[in-house]
Design a protein around this motif. Structure first.
Motif, PDB file in Angstrom:
ATOM      1  N   GLU A 118       0.838  -1.206   0.000  1.00 13.24           N
ATOM      2  CA  GLU A 118       0.000   0.000   0.000  1.00 13.24           C
ATOM      3  C   GLU A 118       0.872   1.255   0.000  1.00 13.24           C
ATOM      4  OE1 GLU A 118      -4.063   1.635   2.087  1.00 13.24           O
ATOM      5  OE2 GLU A 118      -2.706   0.422   3.320  1.00 13.24           O
ATOM      6  N   ASP A 119       1.963   1.236   0.750  1.00 13.63           N
ATOM      7  CA  ASP A 119       2.903   2.350   0.773  1.00 13.63           C
ATOM      8  C   ASP A 119       3.450   2.589  -0.638  1.00 13.63           C
ATOM      9  OD1 ASP A 119       4.482   4.391   1.908  1.00 13.63           O
ATOM     10  OD2 ASP A 119       6.002   3.013   2.639  1.00 13.63           O
ATOM     11  N   ASP A 120       3.861   1.514  -1.306  1.00 14.85           N
ATOM     12  CA  ASP A 120       4.363   1.617  -2.683  1.00 14.85           C
ATOM     13  C   ASP A 120       3.291   2.167  -3.619  1.00 14.85           C
ATOM     14  OD1 ASP A 120       6.806   0.575  -1.873  1.00 14.85           O
ATOM     15  OD2 ASP A 120       6.379  -1.449  -2.643  1.00 14.85           O
ATOM     16  N   TYR A 121       2.054   1.691  -3.465  1.00 14.38           N
ATOM     17  CA  TYR A 121       0.958   2.157  -4.319  1.00 14.38           C
ATOM     18  C   TYR A 121       0.735   3.662  -4.146  1.00 14.38           C
ATOM     19  CZ  TYR A 121      -3.592   2.962  -6.299  1.00 14.38           C
ATOM     20  OH  TYR A 121      -4.624   3.490  -7.039  1.00 14.38           O
ATOM     21  N   ILE A 122       0.695   4.111  -2.894  1.00 20.89           N
ATOM     22  CA  ILE A 122       0.471   5.540  -2.622  1.00 20.89           C
ATOM     23  C   ILE A 122       1.623   6.380  -3.180  1.00 20.89           C
ATOM     24  CG2 ILE A 122       0.404   7.242  -0.747  1.00 20.89           C
ATOM     25  CD1 ILE A 122      -1.365   5.207   0.777  1.00 20.89           C
ATOM     26  N   ARG A 123       2.853   5.928  -2.974  1.00 18.86           N
ATOM     27  CA  ARG A 123       4.003   6.665  -3.532  1.00 18.86           C
ATOM     28  C   ARG A 123       3.932   6.699  -5.054  1.00 18.86           C
ATOM     29  NH1 ARG A 123       7.229   3.702  -0.221  1.00 18.86           N
ATOM     30  NH2 ARG A 123       8.237   2.753  -2.022  1.00 18.86           N
ATOM     31  N   VAL A 166       4.700  19.778  -7.652  1.00 18.53           N
ATOM     32  CA  VAL A 166       6.063  19.268  -7.677  1.00 18.53           C
ATOM     33  C   VAL A 166       6.689  19.250  -6.276  1.00 18.53           C
ATOM     34  CG1 VAL A 166       6.493  19.843 -10.078  1.00 18.53           C
ATOM     35  CG2 VAL A 166       6.973  21.533  -8.311  1.00 18.53           C
ATOM     36  N   ALA A 167       5.881  19.391  -5.244  1.00 23.08           N
ATOM     37  CA  ALA A 167       6.384  19.348  -3.871  1.00 23.08           C
ATOM     38  C   ALA A 167       7.062  17.996  -3.622  1.00 23.08           C
ATOM     39  CB  ALA A 167       5.241  19.544  -2.881  1.00 23.08           C
ATOM     40  N   PRO A 168       8.134  17.988  -2.847  1.00 22.56           N
ATOM     41  CA  PRO A 168       8.851  16.728  -2.596  1.00 22.56           C
ATOM     42  C   PRO A 168       8.225  15.895  -1.478  1.00 22.56           C
ATOM     43  CG  PRO A 168       9.984  18.518  -1.548  1.00 22.56           C
ATOM     44  CD  PRO A 168       8.827  19.135  -2.299  1.00 22.56           C
ATOM     45  N   PHE A 169       6.975  16.163  -1.121  1.00 24.44           N
ATOM     46  CA  PHE A 169       6.309  15.411  -0.061  1.00 24.44           C
ATOM     47  C   PHE A 169       4.815  15.335  -0.346  1.00 24.44           C
ATOM     48  CE2 PHE A 169       6.293  19.847   1.243  1.00 24.44           C
ATOM     49  CZ  PHE A 169       4.975  20.045   1.623  1.00 24.44           C
ATOM     50  N   VAL A 170       4.157  14.386   0.335  1.00 23.22           N
ATOM     51  CA  VAL A 170       2.702  14.243   0.253  1.00 23.22           C
ATOM     52  C   VAL A 170       2.210  13.831   1.644  1.00 23.22           C
ATOM     53  CG1 VAL A 170       2.748  11.818  -0.516  1.00 23.22           C
ATOM     54  CG2 VAL A 170       0.783  13.267  -1.102  1.00 23.22           C
ATOM     55  N   TYR A 171       1.134  14.476   2.112  1.00 25.26           N
ATOM     56  CA  TYR A 171       0.618  14.198   3.446  1.00 25.26           C
ATOM     57  C   TYR A 171      -0.175  12.899   3.492  1.00 25.26           C
ATOM     58  CZ  TYR A 171       1.897  18.867   4.995  1.00 25.26           C
ATOM     59  OH  TYR A 171       2.608  19.992   5.340  1.00 25.26           O
ATOM     60  N   ILE A 172      -0.004  12.159   4.623  1.00 27.86           N
ATOM     61  CA  ILE A 172      -0.803  10.982   4.951  1.00 27.86           C
ATOM     62  C   ILE A 172      -1.401  11.203   6.339  1.00 27.86           C
ATOM     63  CG2 ILE A 172       0.455   9.403   3.431  1.00 27.86           C
ATOM     64  CD1 ILE A 172       2.054   8.450   5.891  1.00 27.86           C
ATOM     65  N   VAL A 181       2.245  13.750   9.639  1.00 26.94           N
ATOM     66  CA  VAL A 181       3.266  12.979   8.928  1.00 26.94           C
ATOM     67  C   VAL A 181       3.110  13.169   7.428  1.00 26.94           C
ATOM     68  CG1 VAL A 181       4.105  10.624   8.446  1.00 26.94           C
ATOM     69  CG2 VAL A 181       3.428  11.258  10.776  1.00 26.94           C
ATOM     70  N   PHE A 182       4.252  13.263   6.743  1.00 28.66           N
ATOM     71  CA  PHE A 182       4.225  13.204   5.286  1.00 28.66           C
ATOM     72  C   PHE A 182       5.256  12.219   4.771  1.00 28.66           C
ATOM     73  CE2 PHE A 182       6.679  17.510   5.114  1.00 28.66           C
ATOM     74  CZ  PHE A 182       7.933  16.914   5.050  1.00 28.66           C
ATOM     75  N   ILE A 183       5.032  11.776   3.537  1.00 27.34           N
ATOM     76  CA  ILE A 183       6.011  10.950   2.841  1.00 27.34           C
ATOM     77  C   ILE A 183       6.926  11.927   2.126  1.00 27.34           C
ATOM     78  CG2 ILE A 183       6.403   9.210   1.067  1.00 27.34           C
ATOM     79  CD1 ILE A 183       3.531   8.234   1.568  1.00 27.34           C
ATOM     80  N   TRP A 184       8.196  11.829   2.406  1.00 30.86           N
ATOM     81  CA  TRP A 184       9.176  12.753   1.840  1.00 30.86           C
ATOM     82  C   TRP A 184      10.029  11.986   0.838  1.00 30.86           C
ATOM     83  CZ3 TRP A 184      13.584  15.448   5.046  1.00 30.86           C
ATOM     84  CH2 TRP A 184      14.080  16.536   4.327  1.00 30.86           C
ATOM     85  N   LEU A 238       4.949  24.440   5.044  1.00 30.40           N
ATOM     86  CA  LEU A 238       4.840  23.119   4.425  1.00 30.40           C
ATOM     87  C   LEU A 238       3.453  22.922   3.812  1.00 30.40           C
ATOM     88  CD1 LEU A 238       6.726  21.004   7.084  1.00 30.40           C
ATOM     89  CD2 LEU A 238       7.555  21.746   4.839  1.00 30.40           C
ATOM     90  N   ILE A 239       3.236  23.617   2.719  1.00 31.03           N
ATOM     91  CA  ILE A 239       1.977  23.550   1.984  1.00 31.03           C
ATOM     92  C   ILE A 239       2.202  22.620   0.800  1.00 31.03           C
ATOM     93  CG2 ILE A 239       0.257  24.888   0.712  1.00 31.03           C
ATOM     94  CD1 ILE A 239       0.442  25.569   3.714  1.00 31.03           C
ATOM     95  N   GLY A 240       1.395  21.587   0.705  1.00 26.07           N
ATOM     96  CA  GLY A 240       1.627  20.633  -0.371  1.00 26.07           C
ATOM     97  C   GLY A 240       0.452  19.723  -0.636  1.00 26.07           C
TER      98      GLY A 240
END
Length: 176
Positions: free
Chosen positions: A65-70, A96-102, A144-147, A165-167
């Protein structure tokens, strides 16, 4: 010719009605995911956005699931992503932000992490030295975000109300 047009409309209606996920959401293992690049938000506003749409920030329960979300996030932010002209106005714009919130957070009790959807924390993918133990940041890094630092896609705890940290973020809900 008119009969073919009616048949096509019925087919589209039935397909959309029987779909496991709402339009523009993707399905994976019985859940629906929505990448949201706009409005870009901090963690707190991202969760509010998801809740207002009947979901939560994504919870992650396995490496798959982590791989799918990334992969969903990386594809969505890729400037080369192809969209039909008819969809360009309807899909979330690229961020193009280097992160996504979870949805992982320790808002209720410092150091005790939980998912916003209430599901159990049975998988984590922290980057080195996280969650932060810096006393100067203690109590302030509740989201938490995926960076994508070094293209690893590891998790980092961050301030939930950060004005900097807006993304983008990923919403998740059960498929129907």
């Amino acid at each position: 010719m008119a009969l073919k047009g009616i048949a096509l409309l019925v087919l589209i209606f039935v397909t959309n009605t029987l779909a496991a996920c709402p339009m523009y959401w993707t399905e994976f293992n019985g859940n629906c995911y929505l990448y949201v690049g706009t409005p870009a938000s901090n963690w707190k506003r991202a969760e509010e956005y998801c809740v207002n749409g009947g979901s939560h920030l994504a919870s992650v329960h396995s490496k798959e699931e982590d791989d799918y979300i990334r992969d969903l996030w990386r594809m969505s932010r890729n400037e080369q992503t192809f969209f039909l002209d008819a969809l360009k106005e309807k899909v979330a714009p690229i961020s193009v932000a280097p992160f996504v919130y979870i949805g992982l957070n320790d808002r209720a009790k410092e150091g005790t992490y939980e998912w916003t959807d209430g599901s159990p924390v049975d998988y984590v993918n922290w980057m080195r030295n996280n969650p932060s133990s810096d006393p100067a940041l203690s109590g302030r890094e509740d989201g938490v975000f995926i960076w994508d630092r070094k293209n690893e896609g590891k998790w980092n705890d961050v301030r939930t109300k950060s004005p900097i940290l807006i993304g983008p973020f990923i919403c998740k809900r059960p498929a129907i």
